[in-house]
Design an enzyme around this catalytic site. Structure first.
Site, PDB file in Angstrom:
ATOM      1  N   LYS A  22       2.207 -18.471 -37.946  1.00  0.00           N
ATOM      2  CA  LYS A  22       1.293 -18.700 -39.063  1.00  0.00           C
ATOM      3  C   LYS A  22      -0.104 -18.817 -38.491  1.00  0.00           C
ATOM      4  O   LYS A  22      -0.280 -19.304 -37.374  1.00  0.00           O
ATOM      5  CB  LYS A  22       1.651 -20.017 -39.761  1.00  0.00           C
ATOM      6  CG  LYS A  22       1.163 -20.108 -41.171  1.00  0.00           C
ATOM      7  CD  LYS A  22       2.167 -19.508 -42.135  1.00  0.00           C
ATOM      8  CE  LYS A  22       1.686 -19.557 -43.560  1.00  0.00           C
ATOM      9  NZ  LYS A  22       2.675 -19.043 -44.492  1.00  0.00           N
ATOM     10  N   THR A  38       9.039 -12.791 -54.433  1.00  0.00           N
ATOM     11  CA  THR A  38       9.234 -14.238 -54.266  1.00  0.00           C
ATOM     12  C   THR A  38       9.793 -14.796 -55.575  1.00  0.00           C
ATOM     13  O   THR A  38      10.741 -15.602 -55.578  1.00  0.00           O
ATOM     14  CB  THR A  38       7.894 -14.936 -53.931  1.00  0.00           C
ATOM     15  OG1 THR A  38       7.294 -14.264 -52.836  1.00  0.00           O
ATOM     16  CG2 THR A  38       8.102 -16.398 -53.593  1.00  0.00           C
ATOM     17  N   GLY A  58       3.265 -24.830 -62.099  1.00  0.00           N
ATOM     18  CA  GLY A  58       2.368 -23.894 -61.408  1.00  0.00           C
ATOM     19  C   GLY A  58       2.669 -22.486 -61.871  1.00  0.00           C
ATOM     20  O   GLY A  58       3.764 -21.964 -61.613  1.00  0.00           O
ATOM     21  N   GLY A  87       0.855 -19.583 -61.222  1.00  0.00           N
ATOM     22  CA  GLY A  87       0.008 -18.633 -60.505  1.00  0.00           C
ATOM     23  C   GLY A  87       0.781 -17.352 -60.241  1.00  0.00           C
ATOM     24  O   GLY A  87       1.609 -16.917 -61.055  1.00  0.00           O
ATOM     25  N   GLY A 143       3.985 -17.661 -62.577  1.00  0.00           N
ATOM     26  CA  GLY A 143       3.779 -16.871 -63.799  1.00  0.00           C
ATOM     27  C   GLY A 143       4.860 -15.803 -63.935  1.00  0.00           C
ATOM     28  O   GLY A 143       5.416 -15.591 -65.027  1.00  0.00           O
ATOM     29  N   ARG A 150      -4.096 -20.562 -67.889  1.00  0.00           N
ATOM     30  CA  ARG A 150      -3.107 -19.798 -67.116  1.00  0.00           C
ATOM     31  C   ARG A 150      -1.690 -20.134 -67.582  1.00  0.00           C
ATOM     32  O   ARG A 150      -0.842 -19.259 -67.710  1.00  0.00           O
ATOM     33  CB  ARG A 150      -3.268 -20.138 -65.637  1.00  0.00           C
ATOM     34  CG  ARG A 150      -2.666 -19.109 -64.726  1.00  0.00           C
ATOM     35  CD  ARG A 150      -2.961 -19.402 -63.278  1.00  0.00           C
ATOM     36  NE  ARG A 150      -4.313 -19.089 -62.895  1.00  0.00           N
ATOM     37  CZ  ARG A 150      -4.875 -19.478 -61.745  1.00  0.00           C
ATOM     38  NH1 ARG A 150      -4.181 -20.186 -60.881  1.00  0.00           N
ATOM     39  NH2 ARG A 150      -6.105 -19.152 -61.450  1.00  0.00           N
ATOM     40  N   ALA A 177       9.606 -22.092 -55.824  1.00  0.00           N
ATOM     41  CA  ALA A 177       9.086 -21.295 -54.709  1.00  0.00           C
ATOM     42  C   ALA A 177       8.115 -22.029 -53.792  1.00  0.00           C
ATOM     43  O   ALA A 177       7.801 -21.531 -52.708  1.00  0.00           O
ATOM     44  CB  ALA A 177       8.369 -20.064 -55.264  1.00  0.00           C
ATOM     45  N   ALA A 178       7.595 -23.184 -54.198  1.00  0.00           N
ATOM     46  CA  ALA A 178       6.558 -23.838 -53.392  1.00  0.00           C
ATOM     47  C   ALA A 178       7.067 -24.135 -51.986  1.00  0.00           C
ATOM     48  O   ALA A 178       8.258 -24.422 -51.793  1.00  0.00           O
ATOM     49  CB  ALA A 178       6.107 -25.132 -54.068  1.00  0.00           C
TER      50      ALA A 178
END
Ligand code: NAD
Length: 350
Positions: free
Chosen positions: A79, A151, A181, A183, A187, A209, A256-257
């Protein structure tokens, strides 16, 4: 501070660069090349201090090793973190990513990068103008583009596997799912769930959103205590902690976080409450499969979707193994990763 962090880390190497032009600290963290070149995205963020950025990079790089090993990909984990004084735009940003691309190139393929928080396919295009060691450039530049749909798809299959384990039926129709969330990933996950007939509740600090998903919205401060079948964290990490777990009213946590558990003990707290937890680094591997599979392993869309669907099967094995052994699902997933990395595994095979 750097010395202590590096001494305690079990990874292979860290490359540190101070970019004078922008005042950015760059940390490229190569955790493991045991299974192949170290892969993992580039995060751009403002941190309180450079050491905080290094700490984040070290932790995220180890997470990538586990994620890619469990996903069965021939890659190691890495990373990179760009600790910026502010998030740059325009020419300043392009020049920073060009210099960063030169740094990646100098590593000769030990580390291959991709998008992460605050970086996207345009930045990958810029990096790609200086080095071939980058995934998820835009399609016109020969890349596989935004990975978030895969994802989301992997998370959707993971939710189904968790429902099957808890209720004996993987149908999402009529199940109440809270997506926190909305995003890039959340979404799309909300859309997949709505299309499959789930009762979807969404929550985002950006209310517009959340509304744009077409699902019922929930104020962010009420989200965690909502009664539902599945809580899908798709925003920040560490939402599962000593304070929040006692108030949860769901049967499954599957989202997914990254880094959802604040501490490993939180896995045990969830287990004690009878809440099934889908380990984040297993369920959110679809994006990595997208970049690596399409660009490096020669998969076509059909093969990619088959592999992403396999995330559900991997989770089922982890759930069953955890139950048999009386351990947390997080621990079972850790053991599976250790086994694939050829490190001593502490339990039976799942
Ligand atoms: P994103 O930035 O597009 O979306 C995150 C959303 O969360 C935003 O809409 C933001 O407003 C919202 N948010 C922030 N704080 C919130 C809060 N307290 N309550 C409710 N909403 C909040 O990010 P993304 O790409 O969708 O990624 C989401 C998570 O999934 C991140 O943890 C990321 O690391 C992880 N992840 C993403 C990918 C990918 O392919 N993008 C792959 C693996 C893991």
């Amino acid at each position: 501070m750097f010395e202590e962090l590096l001494r305690q880390w079990d990874g292979e190497e860290v490359v540190v660069r101070h970019d004078r032009e922008t005042g950015t600290w760059i940390f490229v963290c190569v955790h493991s090349t045991t299974l192949g070149p170290a892969m993992g995205g580039t995060r751009m963020k403002e941190y309180g201090a450079p050491a905080e950025a290094l700490e984040d990079g070290l932790r995220l790089a180890s997470g990538m090793t586990r994620k890619l090993a469990v996903a069965g990909l021939p890659c190691g984990g890495g990373k990179a973190v760009l600790a910026v004084p502010r998030v740059f735009e325009g020419d300043e940003r392009r020049r920073l990513f060009e210099r960063y691309g030169d740094l990646i190139d100098a590593l000769g393929g030990t580390y291959v990068t991709g998008p992460d928080v605050n970086t996207g396919e345009h930045d990958m295009d810029t990096i790609g103008s200086r080095t071939p060691h980058v995934f998820c450039r835009s399609a016109p530049n020969g890349g596989s583009g935004d990975p978030s749909i895969h994802t989301a798809l992997g998370t959707f299959h993971g939710i189904r596997a968790a429902l099957r384990h808890v209720y004996g039926d993987d149908a999402v129709i009529g199940r109440r799912v809270l997506v926190q969330g909305t995003g890039s990933v959340g979404g799309k996950l909300a859309r997949l769930l709505l299309d499959a007939g789930a009762v979807v509740l969404v929550s985002d600090v950006d209310e517009e959103r959340a509304r744009s998903t077409g699902a019922e919205t929930v104020p962010p401060d009420e989200a965690l205590e909502l009664e539902c079948d599945v809580y899908a964290p798709c925003a920040l990490g560490a939402t599962l902690n000593e304070e929040t777990i006692p108030g949860l009213r769901c049967r499954v946590v599957a989202g997914a976080a990254n880094n959802q558990l604040a501490t490993p003990e939180d896995g045990e707290r969830l287990r004690a409450r009878g809440i099934l937890y889908a380990p984040d680094f297993v369920i959110n591997a679809g994006g990595a499969m997208h970049g690596i599979g399409l660009e490096q392993l020669g998969w076509d869309e059909v093969e990619l979707e088959r592999r992403v669907e396999g995330i559900g099967e991997t989770l089922t094995r982890i759930f069953e193994w955890a139950e048999r052994e009386g351990i947390t699902t997080d621990e079972a997933a850790e053991r599976l990763a250790a086994e694939r990395l050829g490190r001593p595994a502490t339990g039976n095979r799942p």
